[in-house]
Write a protein that holds these residues in place. Structure first.
Motif, PDB file in Angstrom:
ATOM      1  N   UNK A   7       0.830  -1.204   0.000  1.00  8.06           N
ATOM      2  CA  UNK A   7       0.000   0.000   0.000  1.00  8.06           C
ATOM      3  C   UNK A   7       0.862   1.250   0.000  1.00  8.06           C
ATOM      4  N   UNK A   8       1.891   1.255   0.843  1.00  7.03           N
ATOM      5  CA  UNK A   8       2.785   2.404   0.930  1.00  7.03           C
ATOM      6  C   UNK A   8       3.515   2.625  -0.396  1.00  7.03           C
ATOM      7  N   UNK A   9       4.065   1.545  -0.947  1.00  7.67           N
ATOM      8  CA  UNK A   9       4.798   1.662  -2.213  1.00  7.67           C
ATOM      9  C   UNK A   9       3.860   2.097  -3.335  1.00  7.67           C
ATOM     10  N   UNK A  10       2.665   1.516  -3.386  1.00 11.89           N
ATOM     11  CA  UNK A  10       1.696   1.875  -4.427  1.00 11.89           C
ATOM     12  C   UNK A  10       1.334   3.348  -4.352  1.00 11.89           C
ATOM     13  N   UNK A  11       1.066   3.830  -3.133  1.00 15.01           N
ATOM     14  CA  UNK A  11       0.643   5.225  -2.967  1.00 15.01           C
ATOM     15  C   UNK A  11       1.740   6.178  -3.423  1.00 15.01           C
ATOM     16  N   UNK A  12       2.967   5.925  -2.995  1.00 16.17           N
ATOM     17  CA  UNK A  12       4.059   6.845  -3.307  1.00 16.17           C
ATOM     18  C   UNK A  12       4.489   6.734  -4.769  1.00 16.17           C
ATOM     19  N   UNK A  13       4.635   5.503  -5.275  1.00 19.77           N
ATOM     20  CA  UNK A  13       5.139   5.360  -6.648  1.00 19.77           C
ATOM     21  C   UNK A  13       4.125   5.833  -7.692  1.00 19.77           C
ATOM     22  N   UNK A  14       2.830   5.731  -7.367  1.00 22.31           N
ATOM     23  CA  UNK A  14       1.838   6.252  -8.313  1.00 22.31           C
ATOM     24  C   UNK A  14       2.007   7.761  -8.465  1.00 22.31           C
ATOM     25  N   UNK A  35       8.877   3.696 -15.315  1.00 20.42           N
ATOM     26  CA  UNK A  35       8.020   3.345 -14.172  1.00 20.42           C
ATOM     27  C   UNK A  35       8.670   2.252 -13.320  1.00 20.42           C
ATOM     28  N   UNK A  36       9.233   1.237 -13.985  1.00 23.97           N
ATOM     29  CA  UNK A  36       9.889   0.146 -13.239  1.00 23.97           C
ATOM     30  C   UNK A  36      11.104   0.670 -12.482  1.00 23.97           C
ATOM     31  N   UNK A  37      11.862   1.581 -13.093  1.00 29.19           N
ATOM     32  CA  UNK A  37      13.026   2.157 -12.408  1.00 29.19           C
ATOM     33  C   UNK A  37      12.610   2.947 -11.168  1.00 29.19           C
ATOM     34  N   UNK A  38      11.548   3.733 -11.295  1.00 25.56           N
ATOM     35  CA  UNK A  38      11.054   4.513 -10.150  1.00 25.56           C
ATOM     36  C   UNK A  38      10.603   3.566  -9.035  1.00 25.56           C
ATOM     37  N   UNK A  90      -4.084   5.293  -6.438  1.00 22.37           N
ATOM     38  CA  UNK A  90      -2.945   4.568  -5.864  1.00 22.37           C
ATOM     39  C   UNK A  90      -3.210   4.104  -4.446  1.00 22.37           C
ATOM     40  N   UNK A  91      -3.719   5.007  -3.607  1.00 25.24           N
ATOM     41  CA  UNK A  91      -3.996   4.655  -2.211  1.00 25.24           C
ATOM     42  C   UNK A  91      -5.110   3.609  -2.143  1.00 25.24           C
ATOM     43  N   UNK A  92      -6.171   3.809  -2.913  1.00 22.77           N
ATOM     44  CA  UNK A  92      -7.297   2.861  -2.905  1.00 22.77           C
ATOM     45  C   UNK A  92      -6.888   1.486  -3.406  1.00 22.77           C
ATOM     46  N   UNK A  93      -6.067   1.444  -4.442  1.00 23.34           N
ATOM     47  CA  UNK A  93      -5.609   0.151  -4.963  1.00 23.34           C
ATOM     48  C   UNK A  93      -4.747  -0.571  -3.936  1.00 23.34           C
ATOM     49  N   UNK A  94      -3.916   0.192  -3.218  1.00 21.79           N
ATOM     50  CA  UNK A  94      -3.103  -0.413  -2.166  1.00 21.79           C
ATOM     51  C   UNK A  94      -3.958  -0.969  -1.048  1.00 21.79           C
ATOM     52  N   UNK A  95      -4.961  -0.188  -0.634  1.00 17.11           N
ATOM     53  CA  UNK A  95      -5.851  -0.662   0.435  1.00 17.11           C
ATOM     54  C   UNK A  95      -6.670  -1.872  -0.037  1.00 17.11           C
ATOM     55  N   UNK A  96      -7.057  -1.875  -1.298  1.00 17.51           N
ATOM     56  CA  UNK A  96      -7.769  -3.026  -1.854  1.00 17.51           C
ATOM     57  C   UNK A  96      -6.906  -4.271  -1.838  1.00 17.51           C
TER      58      UNK A  96
END
Length: 196
Positions: free
Chosen positions: A48-55, A79-82, A139-145
């Motif tokens: 969730x944390x990685x998804x929120x920030x990297x998005x 995107x993969x590098x980030x 991003x946050x919602x997908x991580x929480x999902x």
């Protein structure tokens, strides 16, 4: 730019367009790490944390660096590098301050880098032409999902561990069957809102 309120995207990405149950992204770590609730919770929070920030980072890189210079065709690599750079940073922080969780997650922590759910969210953000706020809530919602999915699976697997299952159904077999049943249950939310 779709005219969808960010809160609608937030709730839809948790329930009706869940990355695991709707798009079947991030299944490897979902199945492998959902044996114990504490480990599943740790990985779910990390994802969730990685998804929120990297998005957010990928949104900024895409719109403020790649688009002005006409480099959109490099989005997969960039995107993969980030994502890889951010996961490496997170790994170092966890090793230093959360040693127990770091060793519990083991190889699955660096594998967040290649978790297709994380790359998928960044690509969906571009394909759907989301604004900054829409991307952030997505991003946050997908991580929480994803966290909801892996915690639910870990809870179910901890209960069926004591059940007398046939040998052929133990392990990944029953996990995939339960995943399918849970995906069908989440279809029940699809009448509420759709974002795809």
């Amino acid at each position: 730019m779709p005219n969808i309120h960010p809160l609608v995207i937030f709730f839809a990405s948790i329930f009706t367009s869940n990355m695991v149950f709707s798009n079947f992204l991030g299944m490897c770590s979902f199945i492998s790490v959902s044996k114990e609730i504490p480990t599943a919770a740790g990985l779910g929070i990390a994802v969730t944390f990685v998804l929120s920030i990297t998005t957010v980072l990928n949104y900024l890189v895409y719109h403020y660096i790649m688009v002005p210079f006409g480099l959109e065709y490099l989005q997969y690599i960039v995107f993969i590098l980030v994502i890889a750079a951010f996961v490496q940073l997170l790994e170092m922080i966890m090793e230093r301050y959360m040693e127990q969780l770091y060793y519990a997650l083991g190889i699955f922590l660096p594998l967040i880098t290649v978790n297709c759910a994380i790359l998928g969210v960044s690509l969906f953000m571009v394909i759907r032409n989301y604004t900054f706020m829409q991307s952030l809530f997505f991003g946050v919602g997908s991580g929480l999902g994803w966290l909801l999915a892996i915690l639910s699976m870990a809870g179910i697997r901890s209960r069926i561990k004591e059940a007398n299952l046939p040998a052929g159904l133990r392990g990944p077999g029953i996990t995939l069957i339960i995943t399918g049943i849970m995906a069908m249950a989440f279809i029940g939310f699809s009448g509420i809102v759709q974002i795809s």
